[in-house]
Design an enzyme around this catalytic site. Structure first.
Site, PDB file in Angstrom:
ATOM      1  N   GLU A 483      -7.223  -1.985  -6.101  1.00 56.41           N
ATOM      2  CA  GLU A 483      -7.872  -3.263  -5.823  1.00 56.41           C
ATOM      3  C   GLU A 483      -6.950  -4.473  -5.968  1.00 56.41           C
ATOM      4  OE1 GLU A 483     -12.413  -1.901  -6.964  1.00 56.41           O
ATOM      5  OE2 GLU A 483     -11.219  -2.905  -8.488  1.00 56.41           O
ATOM      6  N   GLU A 549     -14.204   3.317  -2.508  1.00 57.73           N
ATOM      7  CA  GLU A 549     -15.021   3.585  -3.699  1.00 57.73           C
ATOM      8  C   GLU A 549     -16.485   3.314  -3.371  1.00 57.73           C
ATOM      9  OE1 GLU A 549     -13.833   1.479  -7.181  1.00 57.73           O
ATOM     10  OE2 GLU A 549     -11.726   2.047  -7.033  1.00 57.73           O
TER      11      GLU A 549
END
Length: 874
Positions: A483, A549
């Protein structure tokens, strides 16, 4: 230089003919440890001494300080209950509390004239000095968790005699405050180390931050020249199919040759694959390390390696040898090779990355992986079991999350065997490395954005770890971090230098939810959602086109929960009223909201856990069905957050820490099967997802409904066909369900039959009422299932469930293998299916694989409306 494979790792291994014996000697026994503050000698004196280890304790190597303390009964099991709170945390004790000496006394065989001995330490966390027989091996302290160490110990070694290796291990320079934030206060990321050890939303902090000699240690013996970091690249041009003759593949091989002697060495470097060889004459100067590239080897009619579900995972054993002119083999590498080529391309329709293997596009069905064990207690057997579970879920990719580590070669070897592609992150996370404003973090975002403190160490570690795993066919993609991108100089080093120079064959994503992987047209973080979802969400709400995710719940059944919950805390969560037991909260329980209550209010923990399995199955089946239904239209793939836990957490797992599967695994297995019939719960549209390279014609689609009494109603049957790697709509059954005058449908059954009337896919849905509840399940009569158990061979048992005609559907049966004496489940056991339902007049057979022992075994079967049965295995 090499590391012994999982198949031949012994204390002493001979990898070449006896006359040219090259030895690998693993130091994994007889280690002792003691806190450094209690040791008076320095490393030189300590490693020179013999005996004199009074007060030292047996140590776990590979392992950590905490593992050693646990195995000596000096701390409680941090995975049980609230025990972790009883262990001193390094943030409060200071680093000296977990700074330890590790000592190994060993006898080494005699060296022949000209032999060289090399000491390998594959991973030490975090800083260490290494001594052998009174000599310090490293000129300056070794730093960094992810950097292999190799020392030429030929002069320091006592061949044929007693030797002592002593290593002092210091914890990471900055332990970080485990204040409850993701990665604690974030300062753990100032080190070149894993970040989860300061705590995350799925784990409590590891009290010693995994200080220790955490990876393998061994001695390698060669002649004058040592082969280091071999690199094998396979090119498979064109579009291939798993069957039939293959056009040639091209094999490119290179390696580093190190000559530690004072004389130049001339010889031949030879690579052998399937009886074919390529070679080159090489001269290596004294004290030189030389990189040599061999001529291209052309492999005719290769047996290709394919991802799980698309073809076989053929693996070749190849050999790389250096033979000194006029002498014996100096060194040899045994390299496992999977012939395949992975490519990625931008899909302009979905606006996301599309993967292909051997010229065939692959719809990615993946799982996020943290680490096998939070305390780094790795084993070949555990890696094999966990990757096998992922294979059994019909997944084809594992993403190794950036808050952990570059996975070990044994992990990749298991992925090679079972056909799991790997997306490997480097050690960055948006939580610690500054992406978000976070009051739990000690330093501001600008400061955290530049973590770690030592960029040169990060880059050197990345170079080393790339070399360690790059030969594995399963490795498919690299990722800069979780991320967030690494700092600019590290990113540039990875993208523009290290990966092109050291690998050059794999796609690099700058971070896990980068737009170059999955264009974010929605807003937000670019991944998720997380937690419990209405199953219609997976079908009807469009999310990110290659979602790195997306996940849900994962509580195990009562047997699983009892392994780590004290008896006083074995109470059912009251999600609607937000009343959750403190130990459940400590183990990171993620709520099921009211989903469990739709099956009736839980009476106790056992009832809650049983009903949670229905939710688990339904969630993960729907997740993968929803993505597959829109393959190549909305999506090119998805990666579930997450599929396993390295700690006893109460969320995001298909099997628990003890390797006991729950219904998540089998719901996901069902929704991910290569050829799959399914029904959109919103529109009633029946579809087929074909995740294979073959077209299917003359399939009979059969749609039936069953009421609570087991009465069957044929809705329709029709011949259908489906193209390769496609999802296709056929008909809606919404108007047929619960028509006026019909008994209330409880189950919807879908089947695909081939021309021989064999079932090639089946799917059974339990139907909610208008309020989303399942009262029909509570009206099911008991089903008198007959169970037959048969031993098929050592470690294999078949279990057949037969439901007589005229009965109710025998719903959601869990099969388990137990020790007949203790009545405890055997773990791990691999079931061809589980949580199965059997309609009236039919039978289902499940095959169980396990490692046989001396104890007698039995099978247990119990279901929603099937009383528990225990059948001995004869």
């Amino acid at each position: 230089m090499k590391f012994p494979s999982v198949f031949f790792l012994l204390l002493l291994v001979f990898c070449a003919p006896a006359a040219n014996a090259q030895r690998l000697y693993e130091l994994d026994k007889a280690w002792k440890a003691r806190r450094a503050s209690e040791v008076q000698e320095d490393g030189t004196a300590l490693s020179r001494a013999a005996g004199n280890l009074t007060g030292w304790i047996p140590a776990r190597v590979p392992g950590t300080v905490l593992t050693t303390l646990l195995e000596n009964g000096l701390v409680p099991d941090p995975f049980y209950g609230m025990n972790n709170e009883r262990i001193p945390d390094i943030y409060k004790t200071g680093n000296a509390h977990y700074t330890y000496w590790f000592v190994n006394d060993f006898t080494y065989p005699a060296l022949a004239a000209g032999d060289q001995a090399w000491l390998h330490l594959r991973g030490v966390n975090y800083r260490c000095d290494v001594f052998l027989n009174g000599e310090k091996l490293n000129a300056k302290p070794h730093n960094g968790m992810f950097l292999r160490q190799v020392y030429n110990i030929t002069k320091a070694l006592r061949p044929g005699g007693a030797n002592r290796l002593a290593v002092i291990v210091h914890p990471a320079d900055v332990a970080g405050n485990p204040n409850g934030g993701q990665g604690g206060d974030g300062t753990i990321a100032k080190n070149v180390a894993h970040q989860y050890v300061a705590g995350w939303d799925w784990i409590q902090p590891i009290r010693d931050r995994n200080t220790g000699i955490w990876d393998k240690v061994w001695i390698e013996q060669t002649k004058s020249v040592n082969i280091k970091n071999p690199h094998v690249v396979t090119h498979v041009p064109g579009k291939r199919f798993p069957e039939g003759n293959q056009a040639p593949a091209l094999i490119n091989v290179s390696a580093e040759l190190e000559n530690p002697t004072a004389a130049k060495v001339k010889g031949m470097l030879t690579y052998t694959l399937e009886g074919q060889t390529v070679s080159q004459v090489v001269t290596v100067a004294p004290q030189q390390t030389l990189t040599v590239t061999l001529p291209v080897l052309t492999l005719g009619n290769p047996k290709l390696w394919w991802p799980n579900g698309y073809g076989a995972q053929h693996l070749y054993t190849s050999s790389l040898q250096f033979t000194e002119q006029g002498k014996d083999v100096s060194d040899e590498e045994k390299i496992t090779v999977g012939v395949r080529e992975v490519r990625t391309a931008w899909n302009t329709h979905t606006r996301s990355r599309e993967a292909s293997v051997n010229g065939q596009k692959i719809f990615i069905k993946g799982g996020n992986w943290i680490i096998s064990d939070a305390m780094l207690r790795f084993s070949d057997a555990r890696y094999d079991a966990e990757i096998r579970f992922h294979r059994d879920m019909n997944l084809n990719l594992i993403r190794v999350w950036g808050g952990a580590l570059i996975e070990r070669p044994e992990f990749f070897a298991a992925c090679d065997r079972y056909g799991l592609l790997v997306m490997q992150d480097f050690w960055m996370s948006g939580d610690c490395n500054g992406r978000w404003l976070d009051p739990m973090k000690t330093e501001d975002q600008w400061t955290r954005r530049n973590y770690p403190d030592d960029h040169k160490l990060f880059i050197a570690s990345a170079e080393d770890q790339i070399k360690m795993v790059r030969n594995h066919p399963s490795l498919a993609m690299w990722c800069g971090g979780n991320e967030i991108t690494p700092p600019a100089d590290i990113l540039s080093a990875l993208r523009d230098d290290l990966l092109p120079r050291l690998d050059g064959t794999r796609w690099f994503a700058e971070y896990s939810n980068t737009d170059s992987m999955s264009y974010n047209s929605i807003g937000g973080n670019g991944d998720g959602p997380y937690g419990i979802q209405n199953i219609r969400t997976f079908w009807e709400d469009r999310t990110f086109p290659f979602n790195s995710e997306v996940g849900s719940v994962g509580v195990g059944d009562a047997v699983s929960l009892e392994r780590f919950l004290p008896e006083a805390n074995r109470v059912a969560p009251d999600d609607p009223n937000r009343r959750i037991d403190s130990v459940w909260q400590y183990h990171k329980y993620i709520g099921y909201d009211s989903s469990v209550y739709r099956y009736g209010k839980p009476k106790d923990m056992v009832d809650f856990a049983n009903k949670a399995q229905l939710v688990n199955y339904d969630q993960y089946r729907a997740l993968m069905e929803g993505f597959s239904a829109h393959m190549w239209d909305w999506y090119t793939g998805t990666i579930i957050w997450k599929t396993q836990n390295p700690w006893t957490a109460l969320r995001g797992q298909m099997y628990d820490y003890y390797l006991d599967p729950n219904a998540c695994l089998y719901g996901l297995r069902k929704g991910s099967e290569p050829l799959h019939v399914m029904c959109n719960p919103v529109t009633g549209m029946v579809m087929i997802a074909n995740n294979t390279f073959a077209a299917y014609n003359d399939l009979m689609l059969v749609v039936k409904a069953y009421d609570a009494a087991g009465k069957e109603r044929l809705i329709t049957q029709v011949f259908v066909s489906v193209e390769p790697t496609d999802a296709k709509k056929y008909l809606s059954v919404k108007g047929y369900l619960n028509q006026p005058g019909q008994p209330k449908d409880v189950f919807l059954s879908l089947q695909l039959l081939d021309v021989k009337k064999n079932v090639v896919s089946e799917n059974l849905y339990w139907m909610p009422d208008a309020k989303g509840s399942y009262p029909g399940l509570n009206q099911l009569a008991a089903a008198p299932v007959k169970t037959t158990v048969k031993r098929l061979g050592a470690g294999q048992v078949s279990v057949t469930l037969k439901n007589p005609a005229g009965s109710a559907v025998a719903f959601f049966n869990r099969v388990s293998l137990i020790d007949s004496n203790t009545k405890k489940r055997l773990l791990p056991v691999f079931y061809s299916d589980n949580y199965v339902s059997v309609v009236p007049g039919e039978e289902r057979t499940i095959v169980l694989d396990y490692t046989p022992g001396n104890a007698p075994v039995a099978v247990t079967v119990s279901g929603w409306n099937v009383s528990e049965q225990i059948i001995s295995v004869k």
